[in-house]
Design a protein around this motif. Structure first.
Motif, PDB file in Angstrom:
ATOM      1  N   ILE A 129       0.846  -1.192   0.000  1.00 45.73           N
ATOM      2  CA  ILE A 129       0.000   0.000   0.000  1.00 45.73           C
ATOM      3  C   ILE A 129       0.881   1.240   0.000  1.00 45.73           C
ATOM      4  CG2 ILE A 129      -1.786   1.298   1.249  1.00 45.73           C
ATOM      5  CD1 ILE A 129      -2.725  -1.326   2.474  1.00 45.73           C
ATOM      6  N   SER A 130       0.505   2.225  -0.802  1.00 52.04           N
ATOM      7  CA  SER A 130       1.188   3.515  -0.803  1.00 52.04           C
ATOM      8  C   SER A 130       0.192   4.632  -0.527  1.00 52.04           C
ATOM      9  CB  SER A 130       1.858   3.789  -2.152  1.00 52.04           C
ATOM     10  OG  SER A 130       2.852   2.841  -2.440  1.00 52.04           O
ATOM     11  N   ARG A 131       0.650   5.598   0.248  1.00 54.66           N
ATOM     12  CA  ARG A 131      -0.134   6.794   0.497  1.00 54.66           C
ATOM     13  C   ARG A 131       0.775   8.017   0.401  1.00 54.66           C
ATOM     14  NH1 ARG A 131      -3.686   3.961  -0.437  1.00 54.66           N
ATOM     15  NH2 ARG A 131      -5.639   3.587   0.690  1.00 54.66           N
ATOM     16  N   SER A 132       0.238   9.101  -0.143  1.00 52.19           N
ATOM     17  CA  SER A 132       0.966  10.360  -0.259  1.00 52.19           C
ATOM     18  C   SER A 132       0.097  11.477   0.294  1.00 52.19           C
ATOM     19  CB  SER A 132       1.301  10.672  -1.724  1.00 52.19           C
ATOM     20  OG  SER A 132       2.088   9.652  -2.304  1.00 52.19           O
ATOM     21  N   TRP A 133       0.724  12.376   1.036  1.00 48.70           N
ATOM     22  CA  TRP A 133       0.024  13.546   1.542  1.00 48.70           C
ATOM     23  C   TRP A 133       1.042  14.655   1.789  1.00 48.70           C
ATOM     24  CZ3 TRP A 133       0.748   9.179   4.571  1.00 48.70           C
ATOM     25  CH2 TRP A 133       1.400   9.337   5.798  1.00 48.70           C
ATOM     26  N   VAL A 134       0.562  15.797   2.255  1.00 54.18           N
ATOM     27  CA  VAL A 134       1.423  16.941   2.506  1.00 54.18           C
ATOM     28  C   VAL A 134       1.368  17.302   3.979  1.00 54.18           C
ATOM     29  CG1 VAL A 134       1.799  19.404   2.020  1.00 54.18           C
ATOM     30  CG2 VAL A 134       1.203  17.830   0.159  1.00 54.18           C
ATOM     31  N   PHE A 135       2.530  17.584   4.551  1.00 51.89           N
ATOM     32  CA  PHE A 135       2.598  18.035   5.946  1.00 51.89           C
ATOM     33  C   PHE A 135       2.303  19.525   5.964  1.00 51.89           C
ATOM     34  CE2 PHE A 135       4.770  19.576   9.757  1.00 51.89           C
ATOM     35  CZ  PHE A 135       4.257  18.700  10.710  1.00 51.89           C
ATOM     36  N   GLY A 136       1.160  19.879   6.529  1.00 55.43           N
ATOM     37  CA  GLY A 136       0.712  21.273   6.481  1.00 55.43           C
ATOM     38  C   GLY A 136      -0.239  21.468   5.322  1.00 55.43           C
ATOM     39  N   GLU A 137      -0.230  22.649   4.767  1.00 58.34           N
ATOM     40  CA  GLU A 137      -1.156  22.986   3.694  1.00 58.34           C
ATOM     41  C   GLU A 137      -0.578  22.606   2.338  1.00 58.34           C
ATOM     42  OE1 GLU A 137      -4.578  24.084   1.897  1.00 58.34           O
ATOM     43  OE2 GLU A 137      -4.225  24.019   4.062  1.00 58.34           O
ATOM     44  N   ALA A 138      -1.358  21.855   1.559  1.00 67.30           N
ATOM     45  CA  ALA A 138      -0.919  21.459   0.214  1.00 67.30           C
ATOM     46  C   ALA A 138      -1.077  22.618  -0.758  1.00 67.30           C
ATOM     47  CB  ALA A 138      -1.719  20.264  -0.261  1.00 67.30           C
ATOM     48  N   SER A 139      -0.161  22.695  -1.705  1.00 68.57           N
ATOM     49  CA  SER A 139      -0.247  23.720  -2.742  1.00 68.57           C
ATOM     50  C   SER A 139      -1.254  23.305  -3.809  1.00 68.57           C
ATOM     51  CB  SER A 139       1.124  23.933  -3.381  1.00 68.57           C
ATOM     52  OG  SER A 139       1.487  22.793  -4.152  1.00 68.57           O
ATOM     53  N   THR A 140      -1.626  24.256  -4.651  1.00 66.12           N
ATOM     54  CA  THR A 140      -2.552  23.957  -5.751  1.00 66.12           C
ATOM     55  C   THR A 140      -1.972  22.880  -6.660  1.00 66.12           C
ATOM     56  OG1 THR A 140      -3.429  26.215  -5.678  1.00 66.12           O
ATOM     57  CG2 THR A 140      -3.783  24.948  -7.710  1.00 66.12           C
ATOM     58  N   ARG A 141      -0.668  22.979  -6.947  1.00 66.03           N
ATOM     59  CA  ARG A 141      -0.031  21.995  -7.827  1.00 66.03           C
ATOM     60  C   ARG A 141      -0.018  20.620  -7.180  1.00 66.03           C
ATOM     61  NH1 ARG A 141       2.975  21.294 -12.294  1.00 66.03           N
ATOM     62  NH2 ARG A 141       4.990  20.217 -12.286  1.00 66.03           N
ATOM     63  N   GLN A 142       0.286  20.532  -5.910  1.00 62.29           N
ATOM     64  CA  GLN A 142       0.291  19.245  -5.217  1.00 62.29           C
ATOM     65  C   GLN A 142      -1.099  18.614  -5.239  1.00 62.29           C
ATOM     66  OE1 GLN A 142       1.843  20.724  -1.518  1.00 62.29           O
ATOM     67  NE2 GLN A 142       3.951  20.067  -1.960  1.00 62.29           N
ATOM     68  N   ARG A 143      -2.116  19.438  -5.020  1.00 62.01           N
ATOM     69  CA  ARG A 143      -3.491  18.924  -5.049  1.00 62.01           C
ATOM     70  C   ARG A 143      -3.873  18.432  -6.442  1.00 62.01           C
ATOM     71  NH1 ARG A 143      -6.511  19.936  -0.599  1.00 62.01           N
ATOM     72  NH2 ARG A 143      -5.592  21.370   0.930  1.00 62.01           N
ATOM     73  N   GLU A 144      -3.473  19.164  -7.447  1.00 62.57           N
ATOM     74  CA  GLU A 144      -3.805  18.779  -8.829  1.00 62.57           C
ATOM     75  C   GLU A 144      -3.168  17.445  -9.197  1.00 62.57           C
ATOM     76  OE1 GLU A 144      -3.181  20.384 -13.420  1.00 62.57           O
ATOM     77  OE2 GLU A 144      -2.593  21.637 -11.723  1.00 62.57           O
ATOM     78  N   VAL A 145      -1.903  17.269  -8.849  1.00 63.17           N
ATOM     79  CA  VAL A 145      -1.230  16.010  -9.164  1.00 63.17           C
ATOM     80  C   VAL A 145      -1.844  14.869  -8.374  1.00 63.17           C
ATOM     81  CG1 VAL A 145       0.959  14.769  -9.102  1.00 63.17           C
ATOM     82  CG2 VAL A 145       0.911  17.167  -9.811  1.00 63.17           C
ATOM     83  N   TRP A 146      -2.123  15.096  -7.096  1.00 62.04           N
ATOM     84  CA  TRP A 146      -2.736  14.060  -6.253  1.00 62.04           C
ATOM     85  C   TRP A 146      -4.074  13.615  -6.862  1.00 62.04           C
ATOM     86  CZ3 TRP A 146      -6.762  12.101  -3.642  1.00 62.04           C
ATOM     87  CH2 TRP A 146      -6.521  11.203  -2.598  1.00 62.04           C
TER      88      TRP A 146
END
Length: 418
Positions: free
Chosen positions: A283-300
């Motif tokens: 299993i893999s999971r990815s997230w952001v520590f703190g607030e995610a940027s617009t680009r990070q959200r788009e890729v996710w």
């Protein structure tokens, strides 16, 4: 990277890193003490099923006019006989004849241990330190080969064993690959196997859930690994591997040796798995520590949609490579690189899984294997942007007559990844 090399490098590196500071390990175990095993009542594959596997492969050998199958210590030996053993310079192997009892060859001083996990009726022929195991295997072949055909060899059996057995058997016996024989048995999982894989996935997702809210700024890769391994073991799984990829290192599917530390805006990518009675999770999971940027959200969100497309494409009889093709077509429409290039999806969409973390068939565009009920896969269409970050989401699933069924639910969002 192959399954073996991934475990050898990252699994052992993870283990070394996690135990390097005993105080951190102790603290991680202390924080996992509130967890209890969820695998206590989970049963291993029964002896009767091992016997049925032997019967199935023997029938296949008879149909193909193959005299016997040679299997060295490893997952396939355990699959057929129940024997859980490791590889060393001292050969332990089984000869499965097309008819009759299996013969296991092992060092004399290991015989009692081998018999403890042997789940089928079979003969054990021990060899002492100054004797040749290859002569014993060749002798078993002469004694039990009712069919005058070739000797098939399981694909991962080491060359020195194959070579010595061939020489001990004489020049009249052809040696061939046993891939088709083994694959025909292992590629479709039974209800018992699926139950064990479900248990392993339950452990891993629970360990990730335990970990998610405990990551703090300043943590290093080894700190996170310690927590994850302790939680996995406390929950009743046997830890197999863990990748913790932070910041720019998340753009490398199997990580980087450079120092990594959690900071505000860090992408945290964790890929981990355990085993329960020999069956694996991944299993893999990815997230952001703190607030995610617009680009990070788009890729996710794009990767999450890629996972969904993989499952929507999975239909009985469809070539498994079509799943990979469908995901790539979507990514290319979004502007990501073609042909396994970067930035984009540089690896296959998924892999088969069972007793091995990676096993055939593979969700890669040139694999034409028709999808059958009982096949199990990972679903991991990551996107990697060198110099920035990567996102990988991975869940395992199995095919049913009604369509694909997940062992774990897909992540909801970058803010709710577990």
């Amino acid at each position: 990277m192959t399954t073996f090399s991934r475990r050898a490098f990252f699994g052992l590196t993870a283990g070394v890193a996690a135990i390097a500071d005993s105080s951190k390990v102790g603290a991680a175990r202390a924080r996992a003490r509130g967890l209890s095993s969820i695998t206590t009542g989970v049963l291993p594959v029964a002896a009767q099923e091992h016997g049925a596997r032997i019967a199935k492969v023997q029938t296949a050998m008879q149909q193909r006019k193959v005299a016997a199958l040679l299997v060295e210590a490893g997952s396939t030996l355990e699959y057929f006989t129940g024997i859980h053993w490791w590889r060393s310079e001292r050969t332990t192997a089984a000869l499965i004849p097309a008819e009759g009892q299996v013969v296991v060859v092992t060092p004399f001083f290991e015989e009692p241990s081998i018999r403890e996990t042997l789940k089928i009726a079979g003969e054990v022929r021990p060899w002492k330190e100054d004797e040749s195991p290859f002569d014993l295997i060749a002798g078993a072949l002469r004694d039990h080969a009712a069919i005058e055909g070739p000797l098939a060899v399981e694909a991962t059996t080491r060359l020195f064993i194959v070579d010595h057995v061939a020489k001990a058997s004489g020049t009249g016996r052809e040696v061939v690959l046993g891939d088709e024989l083994v694959r025909a048995c292992r590629i479709v999982k039974s209800a018992a196997e699926l139950a064990l894989m479900q248990a392993a996935n339950d452990v891993t997702i629970a360990a990730l859930r335990h970990l998610h809210g405990r990551i703090e700024a300043g943590m290093r890769r080894s700190d996170i690994l310690s927590l994850l391994i302790a939680a996995t073991e406390q929950l009743g799984g046997s830890h197999e591997f863990s990748l913790v990829l932070l910041n720019e290192a998340s753009a490398y599917p199997h990580g980087s040796v450079k120092p990594q530390e959690v900071r505000k805006g860090s992408v945290i990518l964790i890929d981990t798995g355990c085993s329960v009675h020999g069956y694996q999770s991944d299993i893999s999971r990815s997230w952001v520590f703190g607030e995610a940027s617009t680009r990070q959200r788009e890729v996710w969100d794009t990767v999450k949609r890629g996972q969904e497309i993989a499952l929507e494409t999975a239909k009985l009889g469809t070539p498994v490579g079509a799943i990979d093709q469908a995901v790539r077509a979507f990514y290319e429409q979004k502007g990501w690189s073609k042909d396994y290039g970067l930035p984009g999806l540089s690896h296959r969409t998924g892999h088969g899984i069972g007793m091995d973390g990676h096993e055939p068939p593979y969700l890669v565009r040139n694999d034409a294997t028709p999808l059958q009920a009982g096949m199990c896969f990972s679903d991991e269409p990551g996107i990697y942007i060198p110099g920035e970050f990567g996102i990988r989401l991975e869940d395992c699933w199995f095919m049913t007559e009604a369509g694909p069924k997940l062992f774990t639910q897909l992540a909801k969002s970058i803010d709710q990844p577990i």
